[in-house]
Design an enzyme around this catalytic site. Structure first.
Site, short mmCIF file in Angstrom:
data_model
loop_
_atom_site.label_atom_id
_atom_site.label_comp_id
_atom_site.label_asym_id
_atom_site.label_seq_id
_atom_site.Cartn_x
_atom_site.Cartn_y
_atom_site.Cartn_z
N HIS A 85 0.82 -1.33 -0.09
CA HIS A 85 -0.17 0.13 0.09
C HIS A 85 0.90 1.28 0.10
O HIS A 85 0.85 1.89 -1.06
CB HIS A 85 -0.81 0.26 1.38
CG HIS A 85 -1.79 -1.22 1.41
ND1 HIS A 85 -2.75 -1.43 0.74
CD2 HIS A 85 -1.64 -2.04 2.51
CE1 HIS A 85 -3.28 -2.36 1.14
NE2 HIS A 85 -2.72 -2.89 2.12
O1 RIB Z 1 -5.40 0.19 4.64
C1 RIB Z 1 -3.94 0.08 4.55
C2 RIB Z 1 -3.35 1.23 5.04
O2 RIB Z 1 -3.58 1.02 6.70
C3 RIB Z 1 -1.66 1.30 5.20
O3 RIB Z 1 -1.23 2.46 5.10
C4 RIB Z 1 -1.35 0.36 6.44
O4 RIB Z 1 -0.09 0.58 6.61
C5 RIB Z 1 -2.32 0.83 7.25
O5 RIB Z 1 -1.85 1.98 7.83
#
Ligand code: RIB
Ligand code: CA
Length: 312
Positions: free
Chosen positions: A242
């Site tokens: 992500h």
């Molecule tokens: O939903 C994914 C996000 O939530 C990413 O930034 C992960 O690190 C959590 O913070």
């Protein structure tokens, strides 16, 4: 000229890879500071993990600040079920020896945006938006001085990962997200729609390990730990990276495609709290406020990431 950024983060293995990628490329990205926020795990751990990552990168001089330990108006929701008890489970890494900065992260954000030339600093939030929103509330004069915000958060076609309709970063502090999305600052958003296409397959993880450095090995172990959640839930081929999508966009924006659309945050409904209501099809007359990404050249992304991590 390197882009000057502040990374706001809740490490988190994927935050760790995003930070490593930024620190690997000082000729492209100057990290003015890293501000920790409560999110994946409580603040004490995110502030600890951010420093562990800086030392892993061999950059102990990077200023790390602790920020808000809870959302603006709700109890903190964490994600140990995804990231483990420490938030950085997987590799065994030494406790940090570099100090935490004395200043609160919000003061650092305000001071930096006031002292640096207007439009010269980009904010890169990788977790809940509590620090950013608190800075905007306390010092509205800084909003117009922000060059842009490039954040990981939200979802439209992918819908939710923490509730049926909400992505974690937005869900934890929807009021903060609403302040940021209404701020007028140019937004570039990396939602699950694109991050779920950046999957660490076994071949890609083998390439991390083949770098043959402590960074390569640590990243391979981090993704092997946090891929469990997505493999079990989605049957996906590996961990979705992500947060590194944010850093990769700074380095190579052509890897991504998206649309400049209106995105607003649900802050009232118990059923859809934290949903990013993205007008992808332009069915409303609400003004566009965000470039919302949907496509990624995943092979190009992993080639960039692997090449840059090898520089550390
Ligand atoms: O939903 C994914 C996000 O939530 C990413 O930034 C992960 O690190 C959590 O913070
Ligand atoms: Ca994060």
């Amino acid at each position: 000229m390197a882009r000057r950024i502040i990374i706001d983060t809740d490490p988190g293995q994927d935050d760790a890879v995003a930070i490593l990628l930024a620190l690997s490329s000082p000729q492209d990205v100057e990290v003015l500071g890293i501000t920790a926020v409560a999110g994946n795990v409580p603040l004490a751990l995110t502030a600890r993990n951010a420093r562990i990552i800086c030392e892993l990168a061999g950059k102990p001089e990077t200023p790390v600040f602790a920020g808000c330990d809870a959302p603006l108006g709700r109890p903190l929701v964490t994600a140990e079920h995804v990231h483990g008890k420490t938030g950085l489970d997987g590799p065994v890494l030494p406790e940090p020896t570099m100090p935490l900065q004395d200043r609160h992260a919000v003061d650092f954000l305000i001071d930096t945006l006031r002292s640096e030339p207007g439009g010269s600093v980009t904010l890169c939030p990788l977790g809940p938006l509590t620090n950013i929103a608190t800075a905007f509330l306390r010092a509205p004069d800084i909003v117009s001085r922000v060059e842009g915000i490039v954040l990981m958060g939200g979802a439209y076609f992918e819908v939710g990962n923490i509730t049926p309709t909400a992505e974690f970063n937005i869900y934890v502090d929807p009021e903060a997200a609403d302040i940021v999305f209404r701020s007028g600052v140019p937004l570039t958003v990396m939602p699950l729609d694109v991050t779920h296409k950046a999957l660490v397959t076994k071949e890609r993880n083998d390439a991390f390990r083949a770098i043959g450095t402590p960074v390569g090995e640590a990243v391979a172990q981090m993704t092997e730990f946090f891929e469990r959640f997505d493999k079990e839930k989605y049957g996906s081929l590996g961990a979705p990276l992500h947060d590194p999508c944010v850093t990769a966009w700074l380095l190579k924006p052509e890897l991504f495609t998206g649309r400049h659309i209106n995105v607003e945050i649900e802050t009232k409904s118990p059923l859809t709290l934290g949903m990013t209501v993205a007008d992808w099809w332009g069915v409303t007359s609400r003004p566009a406020n965000a470039t919302f990404m949907g496509g990624i050249d995943a092979d190009g992304f992993f080639a960039l990431l692997t090449e840059r991590l090898a520089r550390l």
